[in-house]
Design an enzyme around this catalytic site. Structure first.
Site, PDB file in Angstrom:
ATOM      1  N   PHE A 509       0.715  -1.112  -0.020  1.00  0.00           N
ATOM      2  CA  PHE A 509       0.026  -0.104  -0.048  1.00  0.00           C
ATOM      3  C   PHE A 509       0.816   1.232   0.048  1.00  0.00           C
ATOM      4  CE2 PHE A 509      -2.179  -3.383   2.180  1.00  0.00           C
ATOM      5  CZ  PHE A 509      -3.442  -3.552   1.225  1.00  0.00           C
ATOM      6  N   ASP A 623      -3.830 -10.432   3.373  1.00  0.00           N
ATOM      7  CA  ASP A 623      -2.659 -10.396   2.973  1.00  0.00           C
ATOM      8  C   ASP A 623      -1.553 -10.805   3.695  1.00  0.00           C
ATOM      9  OD1 ASP A 623      -0.563 -10.192   1.094  1.00  0.00           O
ATOM     10  OD2 ASP A 623      -0.407  -7.968   1.062  1.00  0.00           O
TER      11      ASP A 623
END
Ligand SMILES: *[C@@H]1O[C@H](CO)[C@@H](O)[C@H](O)[C@H]1NC(C)=O
Ligand SMILES: *[C@@H]1O[C@H](CO)[C@@H](O)[C@H](O)[C@H]1NC(C)=O
Ligand SMILES: *[C@@H]1O[C@H](CO)[C@@H](O)[C@H](O)[C@H]1NC(C)=O
Ligand SMILES: *[C@@H]1O[C@H](CO)[C@@H](O)[C@H](O)[C@H]1NC(C)=O
Ligand SMILES: *[C@@H]1O[C@H](CO)[C@@H](O)[C@H](O)[C@H]1NC(C)=O
Ligand SMILES: *[C@@H]1O[C@H](CO)[C@@H](O)[C@H](O)[C@H]1NC(C)=O
Length: 813
Positions: A509, A623
């Site tokens: 991210f 994740d």
């Protein structure tokens, strides 16, 4: 002239039946033209060899049908049938193109069993089976091969193949829907059908007979509102088109070597997606709708809302009560709910925002694609029978306007991927705190309550707009104070202006920096990539949720920083960095002896269990991997990046974030393929992590003469009865074999192919403690590398999880 003479020769041959049939047997036929015919026993193949057209008898029936099936699949799988309702009783069927360009299937007596509409297509036509499985009739002289006089894709049976359109051709009024076979022996239409219901806001519907049975819902710009699992994935792309000429849904394979189909199945009353597993020579069921009880159409009646995690599953919408309390209490929800007090059209109204929903039935809806949310609200307010509104398109920041008139039917909640809906309420509702608050008040100490209530009311009054309720209940500015907000200057200073030297790594991210605050406290600073497309308020809400998650095996979020485009998260800094820098390193790996590794395994399991179950929010990590497990100075594990998938995942606009959140090599097959995620896909990732901690080897990039990846290797050792060979050689001195064996066993249970077979995290924790007996593991997921070139969006940014993608048991044809 040449052609005519060729035809004459053909006729001559065909006068000699023996020679004729010999000729046909010896060469594969790819097409027939006007004046040729296809008899029972003969077939037409597609040029690439994927499909075949011919006559067949289904199941145990002796009836003959003309159909299309996969040519290369040993299990006869019929995808299309011509004469579904009108079988041939013997082997006399003949298919021809007649002089008015119809395809005509006739029997021994030359009576027509099935035919297509006549047209004036000329005399030189050709019938061809394309490699997509589409049977097409076109002009042989026509260079433009995309223009068809007729195509089987316009008349689906029970199967939707890649490239087929489910929906409507508005120019001709042709509806293209699926209908199930009656049973294995009879392809005539059964009770189940699936198509698109037209209207201002078209929606996908499955019917049983004439009754709506399951609603996929309207298209919201990203997916169907009732299908939150339909996400960008490496296997197929999908689109929805709605314009003056056509309304349809279609999916296309990204890699043509995958064989997949959608099937409407009468036996199970469901629409199923199957994938062909070459290695196992079988069809694997990958997804199926309806998914659960809440998917039953209108289960909770009008104005009811279904939540699968509640018991009972049905509730009335806030501001509504059961129409008949008696039947509602008897768990008959069909009569639904009515307003606590009828709407008085003369009075002012407002809206309450509900989140995480599947939008209600759009039969009585209206949309305008160019209005914004504010105009939408005003339009809804103007008409007293308008009960709800929302953005018709939620991609990006949301656009367009959808309104609902009359009762709101078939609403359910989703734990992830649901939408906002603004439901009309009389303005007076705002003076009454919602029911939940009342309960708390009763339970809490009176004095504190009064204070709370006062501040609550004061706060709410601030958002009051001309007697209307604010759009969002969470607009109260006071709530923001819960969350420490850092300003950009502070963070910038702490990280030497985001200096490269301070960079700890690059996650999915965005980059992570080490920072030191004025008071000497170390922090980890995660600078989020700008592509989330999420509004500030939504972002703040999500961050507040993450901040509430506190557990000793989760990295603590200290605060956030939002300035302009910049969104930054500030975490506690952990001295020892991430687990992957130990486990996969031959030198640092020695620091982790078996007792430490076992402690890490148990800690991660407890952290994950908390996310799945014990926290008030059910968080699916999506994740989990070695680089997302951080170690404090005593080498205790803390999971990081949780909640991120939620923050980003809910906002996958087609343009900005083309991501299946996750890392290939750790992703469960059903998630990698279909974006279907659940707590069980986290369990799968946990299993991989376990194998990695045990073996000191990475699942992706694993290279061994015996197997292509770590799961395959582990499974092989297990089946050969020598599982302990998997264990990292660095652990020899500190080994505790029964514990290690148990961990290998648990890991294999976690990576089983079928999500239902995998244990939940609570069972995993029990198993780790030795408080539970372990079942035999079944075949694991992901055994053969299929698409090595495919990269996941998050992995493409993460150098540690390079381009690797392994998918089990799926192989090129
Ligand atoms: C061709 O077949 C169609 C459908 O059965 C029929 O309507 C049409 O009359 C036939 N044309 C001729 C010339 O027989
Ligand atoms: C063909 O016609 C004969 C006599 O009319 C009839 O008995 C027979 O059942 C028919 N066959 C088919 C296959 O329709
Ligand atoms: C329908 O689903 C059941 C259960 O998944 C399966 O056994 C059956 O083969 C399916 N039917 C068809 C026509 O594929
Ligand atoms: C949709 O909304 C826009 C903006 O308010 C307006 O100009 C347009 O006329 C509307 N279209 C329809 C069909 O109502
Ligand atoms: C409100 O909307 C409904 C449904 O579109 C329509 O039938 C009705 O005429 C509208 N009423 C007013 C007052 O506009
Ligand atoms: C599709 O998959 C096959 C088999 O793994 C692979 O060889 C091929 O390169 C892939 N094609 C694309 C376009 O990714």
């Amino acid at each position: 002239m040449h052609e005519i003479s060729m035809n004459n020769i053909w006729y001559v041959f065909c006068l000699m039946p023996l020679l004729c049939s010999l000729l046909k047997i010896s060469a594969l036929t790819y097409s027939i033209t006007t004046s040729q015919s296809l008899n029972d026993g003969e077939t037409i193949a597609s040029e690439g060899g994927s499909f075949e057209l011919g006559f067949f008898s289904p199941g145990s029936s002796s009836n003959r049908y003309l159909g299309i099936w996969y040519k290369n699949i040993p299990i006869r799988t019929v995808v299309w049938v011509a004469n579904r309702q009108n079988p041939l009783k013997d082997l006399s069927g003949t298919l021809m193109i007649n002089s008015t360009s119809s395809l005509v299937l006739s029997d021994r007596n030359n009576s027509v069993v099935w035919s297509t509409k006549p047209s004036n297509g000329g005399q030189d036509l050709i019938l061809q089976l394309l490699d997509s499985g589409n049977l097409v009739l076109r002009d042989n002289r026509d260079g433009n091969t995309d223009v068809y006089l007729w195509q089987s894709f316009d008349y689906p049976s029970d199967t939707l193949l890649p490239g087929m359109k489910l929906g409507w051709d508005l120019r001709t009024g042709l509806s293209k829907g699926l209908s199930s076979w009656k049973n294995f022996d009879d392809p005539s239409p059964g009770t189940l059908s699936n198509g698109i219901e037209l209207g201002d806001y078209p929606q996908v519907v499955m019917w049983k007979g004439s009754r709506k049975f399951f609603r996929g819902g309207p298209w919201n710009g990203l997916r169907f509102s009732g299908a939150p699992e339909l996400r960008i994935n490496p296997v197929f792309g999908f689109e929805f088109v709605s314009n003056q000429e056509e309304v349809y849904y279609m999916y296309q394979l990204k890699n043509k070597s995958v064989i997949t189909r959608l099937l409407l199945n009468e036996t199970t009353s469901s629409r199923q997606r199957y994938v062909w597993l070459e290695a196992e020579q079988s069809w694997k069921l990958y997804a199926s709708v309806p998914r659960d009880y809440c998917d039953n159409y209108a289960l909770c009646g009008a104005n009811g809302i279904c939540s699968i995690s509640d018991s009972p599953v049905c509730k009335c919408l806030e501001g509504f009560k059961p129409k008949s309390a008696q039947s509602w209490n008897a768990i008959d929800w069909s009569q639904g709910c009515i307003r606590n007090e009828p709407l008085d059209c003369q009075r002012k109204h407002g809206f309450i925002k509900f989140s995480g929903l599947k939008l209600p039935d759009t039969t009585h809806s209206w949309i305008n694609k160019s209005m914004n949310l504010k105009e939408c609200r005003e339009t809804c307010l103007k008409n007293c029978s308008c009960n709800a509104y929302t953005n018709s398109d939620i991609s990006g920041r949301g656009s367009g306007c959808a309104l609902w008139f009359g009762d709101l039917v078939d609403i359910r909640t989703f734990s992830d991927g649901g939408q906002d809906l603004y439901i009309r309420m009389p303005a007076s509702n705002k003076d009454r705190p919602p029911a939940r608050v009342v309960v708390i008040i009763v339970a809490a100490i009176a004095a504190i309550c009064v204070v709370l209530l006062v501040s609550y009311c004061v706060c709410r009054r601030k958002t009051k707009l001309e007697g209307e309720i604010g759009d969002s209940i969470t607009e109260c500015p006071k709530e923001d104070m819960d969350l420490p907000i850092f300003n950009l200057a502070t963070i910038s200073h702490a990280t030497d202006n985001f200096s490269v030297k301070k960079k700890l790594g690059e996650g999915g991210f965005g980059p992570v920096y080490k920072g030191t605050l004025e008071d000497g406290q170390n922090i980890a600073v995660k600078k989020l990539s700008k592509s989330s497309g999420q509004g500030i308020n939504e972002f703040k809400n999500e961050v507040k949720l993450i901040e509430k998650l506190q557990h000793r095996n989760l990295v603590k979020l200290l605060g956030c920083c939002i300035e302009g485009e910049e969104k930054i998260l500030i975490y506690e800094y952990l001295l020892n960095g991430s687990l992957d820098s130990f486990v996969f390193d031959r030198t640092r790996g020695k620091l982790l002896d078996w007792p430490k590794r076992f402690n890490i395994i148990c800690g991660v399991a407890r952290g994950l269990l908390y996310l799945h179950q014990d926290s008030r929010l059910r968080i699916i990590h999506r994740d989990l991997k070695a680089s997302n497990v951080l170690l404090d100075k005593e080498l205790n594990p803390k999971i990081s990046d949780f909640g991120m998938a939620r923050t980003f995942g809910g906002d996958e606009s087609g343009e900005t974030t083309k991501r299946v959140v996750g890392t290939y090599g750790y992703m469960a097959p059903e998630y990698a393929f279909y974006g279907l995620f659940s707590v069980k896909s986290d369990v799968f990732s946990f299993g991989i992590l376990l194998l990695e901690i045990l073996s000191g080897k990475k699942n992706r990039g694993f290279d061994h003469p015996l197997s292509q990846n770590l799961i395959g290797y582990g499974w092989r050792l297990w089946t050969e009865g020598r599982p302990l060979e998997l264990i990292d050689s660095l652990l020899e001195d500190t080994a505790i074999q029964p514990e290690m064996l148990r961990c290998i066993h648990i890991a294999l249970l976690c990576v089983q192919q079928s999500p239902e077979d995998r244990p939940t995290m609570s069972s995993v924790v029990l198993m780790l403690n030795g408080e539970s007996t372990l079942p035999q593991p079944k075949h694991p997921g992901f055994l053969i590398d299929l698409i090595p070139g495919e990269t996941g969006p998050s992995s493409s940014k993460d150098p540690c999880s390079a381009n690797y993608f392994s998918i089990t048991s799926l192989e090129a044809r």
